[in-house]
Design a protein around this motif. Structure first.
Motif, short mmCIF file in Angstrom:
data_model
loop_
_atom_site.label_atom_id
_atom_site.label_comp_id
_atom_site.label_asym_id
_atom_site.label_seq_id
_atom_site.Cartn_x
_atom_site.Cartn_y
_atom_site.Cartn_z
N LEU A 607 0.82 -1.21 0.00
CA LEU A 607 0.00 0.00 0.00
C LEU A 607 0.86 1.26 0.00
CD1 LEU A 607 -2.86 -0.88 2.53
CD2 LEU A 607 -3.09 -0.49 0.07
N PHE A 608 1.92 1.24 0.80
CA PHE A 608 2.74 2.45 0.93
C PHE A 608 3.60 2.68 -0.30
CE2 PHE A 608 6.60 4.67 2.45
CZ PHE A 608 6.00 5.84 2.86
N PHE A 609 4.34 1.69 -0.73
CA PHE A 609 5.31 1.90 -1.80
C PHE A 609 4.68 1.84 -3.19
CE2 PHE A 609 8.13 0.60 1.68
CZ PHE A 609 9.07 1.62 1.62
N GLN A 610 3.83 0.86 -3.43
CA GLN A 610 3.28 0.70 -4.78
C GLN A 610 2.06 1.59 -5.02
OE1 GLN A 610 4.55 -4.04 -5.02
NE2 GLN A 610 2.68 -3.39 -5.98
N ASP A 611 1.20 1.71 -4.01
CA ASP A 611 -0.02 2.51 -4.21
C ASP A 611 0.20 3.98 -3.88
OD1 ASP A 611 -1.21 0.16 -4.94
OD2 ASP A 611 -2.25 -0.16 -3.06
N PHE A 612 0.74 4.26 -2.70
CA PHE A 612 0.89 5.66 -2.27
C PHE A 612 2.05 6.35 -2.98
CE2 PHE A 612 2.63 8.82 0.76
CZ PHE A 612 1.56 9.71 0.75
N LEU A 613 3.23 5.72 -3.00
CA LEU A 613 4.40 6.34 -3.64
C LEU A 613 4.46 6.08 -5.14
CD1 LEU A 613 7.24 5.72 -1.01
CD2 LEU A 613 5.79 7.74 -1.30
N GLU A 693 12.77 0.37 1.78
CA GLU A 693 11.79 -0.72 1.86
C GLU A 693 12.07 -1.62 3.06
OE1 GLU A 693 12.15 -2.52 -1.97
OE2 GLU A 693 11.65 -0.67 -3.02
N LEU A 694 13.34 -1.98 3.27
CA LEU A 694 13.70 -2.81 4.42
C LEU A 694 13.38 -2.11 5.73
CD1 LEU A 694 17.11 -4.49 3.47
CD2 LEU A 694 15.04 -5.67 4.20
N GLY A 695 13.74 -0.82 5.80
CA GLY A 695 13.47 -0.07 7.02
C GLY A 695 11.99 -0.04 7.34
N PHE A 696 11.17 0.22 6.33
CA PHE A 696 9.71 0.25 6.53
C PHE A 696 9.21 -1.14 6.93
CE2 PHE A 696 5.37 -0.35 5.17
CZ PHE A 696 4.74 0.82 5.56
N LEU A 697 9.56 -2.14 6.18
CA LEU A 697 9.02 -3.48 6.39
C LEU A 697 9.38 -4.00 7.78
CD1 LEU A 697 7.53 -5.85 4.93
CD2 LEU A 697 9.78 -6.76 4.39
N LEU A 698 10.65 -3.89 8.15
CA LEU A 698 11.09 -4.44 9.44
C LEU A 698 10.63 -3.57 10.60
CD1 LEU A 698 14.67 -5.59 8.40
CD2 LEU A 698 12.71 -7.05 8.92
N GLY A 699 10.73 -2.24 10.44
CA GLY A 699 10.30 -1.36 11.52
C GLY A 699 8.82 -1.49 11.81
N VAL A 700 7.98 -1.41 10.78
CA VAL A 700 6.53 -1.52 10.96
C VAL A 700 6.16 -2.93 11.43
CG1 VAL A 700 4.31 -1.50 9.75
CG2 VAL A 700 5.98 0.30 9.32
N GLY A 701 6.83 -3.93 10.88
CA GLY A 701 6.54 -5.31 11.28
C GLY A 701 6.80 -5.55 12.76
N ILE A 702 7.91 -5.04 13.27
CA ILE A 702 8.22 -5.20 14.69
C ILE A 702 7.18 -4.48 15.55
CG2 ILE A 702 9.87 -4.60 16.50
CD1 ILE A 702 10.79 -6.93 14.84
#
Length: 742
Positions: A607-613, A693-702
């Motif tokens: 949603l964030f990278f493909q749809d929003f950005l 992408e890694l920062g978002f995925l891992l940070g939000v996931g945690i």
């Protein structure tokens, strides 16, 4: 002076394993000074004497070493004697108009390089102007020249880029040359390395400051973050040295892109385990134990949980070994070694440090002995998760919310995007943008198509018809083939001397390494046999090479690895949960909650990278590396949270155990989760697509795991399932019966 409350028994009352861990704690505390000096010496020796961790320098080839696109390029080289594809290109562009003389000079320069008459280390060149008629599908005419150049392939991408840039800067000195820069997958990878080297230490410093701040605020202490820094420092220096040595011995290399992730992982897990030990020490000090006994008891109770948690993360990341992709199979051992090193540091150095410092760990706060008191009324949230009715509602709401996020993951697309991941100001990105505007986005990395059959090169009309049919395919912006470039035809670039093979450069109308281009190429590749038949070329053998074909193969291999890696990772995490909890039911719903959280995080990333950005896709390795880490770290927190509930449930009813154990474990997990999320999330400060992408995925996931799964979903599930969670061992039921017989 008032007497302190009598401390509880110092020796565990029962159980072989409990006594074993207490014995370990006694030895560790007794050898505290030896352990500290030993780790300092080990870190110093690793830094001075072991080779540094190195990344592969030509990882484009390494990523797809077994890919069919490379086989196609190799066959093309055998047939024609020299390559047609180049992964580096010089771009000249004047949006007003590029003078005809400049275009002619570019063509002559390429001919001179091919004939060995130019003073350069370049092996060949193919200049392509967008002059009127030369490239009918170009977005502009007479504005741009892109010159594909060939450097010595044995050089790494930094060296190849330097050769091309030196030549361009030496030759294109006049303003009328309109030199923009050098682009292509090789210069892009070099640019990524330079950006990474520029930012990695800044990110590490900011991450350390953020993590230590969280530790300081958690304990209200200035000493606790200092001890954490010592522990993290020892782990980092030893890990980097040992990883470098292991890579040298085993003749493997760590992917250059993912080395910062190793440091972030190390920072996060060592900080987590420090927080767990500090929390255990504070509890024991408040119970009235002296410094050394508090350190022993904290070590004895925390080390088993930390050990199982660390082994779970290490085993989960090691599951990448089963991948056939060179990237994942090489990266798995590096992650596992990182986690194991952090675990050993946490098990030894942290208990030694807390034994030495004692109450000073929490300075300037005090840890006064707390007299026995009536347990405080639990919070509203805790009462909600411990009540079956409200727990059922919480499970429904959290599963529905996570499921909604998970549903978005179906739109996940994968790509490589070497150039597109770069900051806009980099030369490779600016040159790629200029070439795209002058031609089409696919011009920076065309696809090579080779047709091989006896006498195919003599069928000029049929070959031309085939080229026209290629141009008409959806997603194809242009095709360059026999008769289109005189300079290339003069050296036999498109037709072999024997006439048994011809080849084309196909330019797509989308960025070459992104998912749209990959889908276009797959459609075209499937249509090639019929196109050859329709052009009356008869039966021909086709070969397809280039960066888009390479990306397609890499992503296909990665996707095929997904099932293999996923099954192994799930099995490993499930097995360790089963062993630790001595149950089958609880591990199943704990692991299911982890998977749901993980897929929901992937959906949010889409949603964030493909749809929003508006990105075309996510970097191909990000979802898979991130998923393995999130799955393993989720089990890590499961072990800490549920482990404490299980310990309390041995001597009290499950609901009461939940009410007693959850508040303290939740506080520790919240602090640890914030530290880990900061460690991973700050990777996004590196201005490269994969790191954002890694920062978002891992940070939000945690954060989802800590504040939704661990705080709400898991305790609610424990309440709903009840003592059956321990089936088939019946531990919880046996302990409850034992209480009634006392």
């Amino acid at each position: 002076m008032t007497d302190a409350p009598a401390p509880p028994e110092v020796e565990p009352r029962r159980g072989f394993m409990a006594k074993l861990w207490y014995g370990y704690a006694r030895v560790t505390v007794a050898l505290r000074w030896v352990i500290v000096v030993g780790w300092v010496a080990a870190a110093t020796a690793a830094m001075l004497f072991l080779p540094p961790m190195q990344g592969t320098a030509n990882d484009i080839e390494a990523l797809g070493a077994n890919d069919s696109s490379f086989a196609a390029e190799q066959r093309s080289l055998e047939l024609f004697g020299f390559p047609l594809l180049s992964r580096a290109a010089i771009v000249q562009r004047n949006p007003e108009a590029l003078p005809p003389l400049v275009q002619a000079e570019a063509v002559m320069r390429g001919i001179a390089i091919n004939q060995g008459k130019h003073d350069t280390e370049l092996l060949g060149a193919i200049p392509v102007p967008n002059a009127e008629g030369a490239f009918p599908e170009a977005a502009e005419t007479n504005t741009t020249v892109i010159t594909y150049v060939f450097a010595e392939p044995t050089l790494n991408f930094f060296e190849q880029t330097a050769v091309v840039e030196e030549f361009a800067e030496r030759q294109l000195t006049d303003a009328s040359d309109a030199y923009v820069g050098v682009t292509g997958s090789i210069p892009a990878r070099a640019a990524q390395g330079l950006v990474l080297n520029s930012y990695v230490h800044i990110v590490e410093v900011v991450t350390i400051i953020a993590v230590l701040t969280i530790v300081a605020l958690t304990f209200g202490s200035l000493v606790a973050p200092a001890l954490t820094l010592i522990s993290v420092g020892a782990a980092v220096f030893v890990t980097l040295g040992v990883s470098g040595w292991a890579a040298t011995v085993m003749n493997v290399s760590i992917p250059a892109d993912l080395r910062p992730l190793i440091v972030a992982l190390l920072l996060g897990i060592v900080t987590d385990y420090c927080i767990f030990y500090f929390a255990g020490l504070r509890t024991r000090l408040r119970e009235g134990h002296d410094r050394l006994e508090a350190a022993r008891l904290a070590t004895a109770s925390t080390t088993p949980i930390v050990t199982v948690a660390g082994v779970t993360v290490a085993a989960g990341t090691a599951s990448l070994l089963v991948a056939e992709s060179p990237l994942f199979s090489g990266f798995g051992p590096a992650l596992a070694l990182t986690v194991l090193t952090g675990l050993v540091v946490a098990m030894t150095l942290v208990p030694a440090l807390v034994a030495i410092t004692g109450r000073a760990v929490f300075w300037p706060r005090t840890t006064a002995v707390e007299p026995a008191k009536v347990r405080e009324r639990p919070s509203l949230l805790l009462r909600a998760v411990a009540n079956r009715g409200s727990a059922f509602v919480i499970v429904l709401l959290t599963v529905a919310g996570l499921g909604l996020g998970a549903y978005q993951a179906r739109h996940l697309d994968l790509g490589l995007g070497f150039v597109q991941s770069l900051p806009a100001a980099t030369s490779a990105q600016r040159a790629a943008e200029a070439a795209s505007e002058g031609f089409a986005p696919g011009i920076i990395s065309p696809t090579e198509i080779v047709l091989e059959a006896p006498g195919v090169g003599e069928k000029a009309d049929e070959v031309a018809d085939f080229g026209e049919a290629l141009k008409s395919q959806p997603g194809v912006a242009g095709v360059i083939g026999p008769g289109d470039l005189r300079a290339a035809d003069d050296v036999g670039a498109f037709t072999t001397e024997s006439g048994d093979a011809v080849r084309f450069l196909m330019v797509l109308d989308s960025t070459p390494l992104e998912s749209t281009a990959i889908e276009t190429l797959e459609r075209v590749q499937a249509a090639l046999p019929q196109l050859a038949v329709d052009a009356n070329l008869g039966e021909v053998t086709t070969y397809v090479g280039g960066d888009t074909a390479l990306a397609s193969g890499i992503i296909a291999d990665t996707t095929n690895d997904l099932l293999r890696i996923g099954l192994v990772a799930l099995a490993v995490n499930l097995l360790l949960l089963v062993i630790f909890l001595r149950a089958l039911v609880a591990p199943l719903y704990l692991l299911a909650s982890n998977v749901l959280s993980l897929v929901a995080t992937l959906g949010l990333a889409v949603l964030f990278f493909q749809d929003f950005l508006g990105q075309d896709d996510l970097t191909f390795y990000v979802p898979f590396a991130g998923s393995v880490l999130l799955l393993s770290l989720g089990s890590d927190y499961n072990i800490f949270a549920v482990g404490h509930i299980w310990q309390e449930a041995r001597t009290r009813p499950l609901k009461e155990a939940l009410m007693v154990a959850t508040p303290e474990s939740t506080r520790a997990i919240t602090s640890a989760g914030l530290a880990l999320a900061a460690s991973f999330g700050l990777l996004a400060l590196v201005p490269l697509g994969p790191f954002r992408e890694l920062g978002f995925l891992l940070g939000v996931g945690i954060l989802i795991d800590v504040f939704v799964v661990r705080a709400l979903l898991v305790p609610s599930l424990i309440t709903l399932v009840g003592p059956v969670s321990s089936w088939p061992s019946g531990i919880l039921k046996r302990e409850r019966r034992r209480r009634r017989t006392v």
